[in-house]
Motif scaffolding. Structure first.
Motif, mmCIF file in Angstrom:
data_model
loop_
_atom_site.group_PDB
_atom_site.id
_atom_site.type_symbol
_atom_site.label_atom_id
_atom_site.label_comp_id
_atom_site.label_asym_id
_atom_site.label_seq_id
_atom_site.Cartn_x
_atom_site.Cartn_y
_atom_site.Cartn_z
ATOM 1 N N GLU A 83 4.727 -21.930 -8.497
ATOM 2 C CA GLU A 83 5.841 -22.742 -8.966
ATOM 3 C C GLU A 83 6.526 -22.179 -10.210
ATOM 4 N N LYS A 84 5.867 -21.255 -10.910
ATOM 5 C CA LYS A 84 6.418 -20.752 -12.167
ATOM 6 C C LYS A 84 6.897 -19.308 -12.107
ATOM 7 N N CYS A 85 6.505 -18.565 -11.097
ATOM 8 C CA CYS A 85 6.985 -17.182 -10.974
ATOM 9 C C CYS A 85 8.510 -17.214 -10.914
ATOM 10 N N PRO A 86 9.201 -16.540 -11.827
ATOM 11 C CA PRO A 86 10.667 -16.643 -11.859
ATOM 12 C C PRO A 86 11.329 -16.012 -10.633
ATOM 13 N N ALA A 87 12.483 -16.538 -10.278
ATOM 14 C CA ALA A 87 13.287 -15.943 -9.208
ATOM 15 C C ALA A 87 13.582 -14.491 -9.551
ATOM 16 N N GLY A 88 13.512 -13.626 -8.544
ATOM 17 C CA GLY A 88 13.757 -12.212 -8.750
ATOM 18 C C GLY A 88 12.551 -11.421 -9.200
ATOM 19 N N PHE A 89 11.460 -12.107 -9.541
ATOM 20 C CA PHE A 89 10.223 -11.438 -9.949
ATOM 21 C C PHE A 89 9.330 -11.198 -8.727
ATOM 22 N N VAL A 90 8.250 -10.444 -8.940
ATOM 23 C CA VAL A 90 7.241 -10.197 -7.912
ATOM 24 C C VAL A 90 5.925 -10.795 -8.400
ATOM 25 N N LEU A 91 5.322 -11.649 -7.588
ATOM 26 C CA LEU A 91 4.002 -12.192 -7.920
ATOM 27 C C LEU A 91 2.952 -11.166 -7.516
ATOM 28 N N VAL A 92 2.190 -10.679 -8.490
ATOM 29 C CA VAL A 92 1.161 -9.662 -8.261
ATOM 30 C C VAL A 92 -0.196 -10.280 -8.556
#
Length: 241
Positions: A83-92
């Motif tokens: 829910e907090k990973c920003p738009a345009g980022f990659v969750l690693v």
């Protein structure tokens, strides 16, 4: 998190360059271990995955602490990261290179897609991998896995330095994934790496065309004489590159 902000121009450049080309430019700067090991795309896509890293770290599960009840907490690190990973980022995700239990499944990955996240990477496995493969979001893992993450992995914290596939990933690093795998660019190098790899890609496209036409690689790849450079300049003008 890194103060670096990935610009649209740099993102667009990295969208079309190959991870091996990026690896070479990083090697020139002394960085030898930036390609995440044993991680592969769930499906091929036309464009690269490009975004800054937002990280999630798992540790070995403690059975008395890692029951289904943990999901009652809205700040559970796995759920909160989605829910907090920003738009345009990659969750690693650092899943300790252990694919015996899933790092996430299709519902969580679908939520990331709907929130505009650029992609998701784990050095473990995903459950529901056929469904994830059919999503638009770019996803990378080691191999499919059915058991819930709770059986072996305990989500412990997010947006901290992690290890993923034997590569150090810091929040804000630039993550690029193509149809071969995923590479990590230190944030402070991203703009110059993007510019150099665009130039390298143009030359490699020229070289490929020349080799398929019968040219020798000696002096051509790499360009160690003036003749290939002059011919490349003509090729660029003719091809608008």
């Amino acid at each position: 998190m890194s103060e670096f902000v990935l610009t649209r121009e740099t993102r667009e450049k990295l969208m079309w360059v190959a991870t091996p080309t990026i690896a070479t430019t990083l090697f020139k700067r002394g960085l030898r271990n930036q390609f995440i090991q044993d991680v592969r795309p769930l499906s091929a896509k036309a464009q690269n995955m490009v975004g800054q890293a937002f990280t999630l770290r798992y540790i070995p599960a403690r059975e008395d602490l890692n029951t289904l009840d943990v999901f009652r907490n809205p700040e559970h690190p796995q759920r909160a990261a989605v829910e907090k990973c920003p738009a345009g980022f990659v969750l690693v995700m650092d899943s300790r290179k252990d694919a015996r239990a899933a790092s996430a499944g299709s519902i969580l990955i679908s939520r990331l897609q709907m929130r505009g996240v650029a992609g998701v990477v784990t050095d473990g496995g995903f459950r529901d991998s056929p469904e994830i493969a059919n999503l638009e979001i770019r996803s990378y893992h080691n191999r499919p896995s059915a058991p819930t993450n709770l059986t072996l992995h305990q989500a412990i914290e997010m947006n901290v330095p992690i290890g993923c596939g034997d590569v150090a990933v810091f929040p804000g690093d630039v993550i690029v994934g193509d149809n071969e795998g995923v590479i990590v660019i230190p944030a402070h190098l991203a703009d110059e790496i993007a510019a150099e790899t665009v130039e390298m890609t143009a030359y490699e496209d020229f070289v490929t065309e020349q080799v398929l036409a019968g040219a020798t690689i000696i002096g051509l790849y790499p360009a160690t004489s003036d003749a290939p450079r002059a011919k490349f300049a003509e090729w660029r003008m003719g091809n608008g590159r």
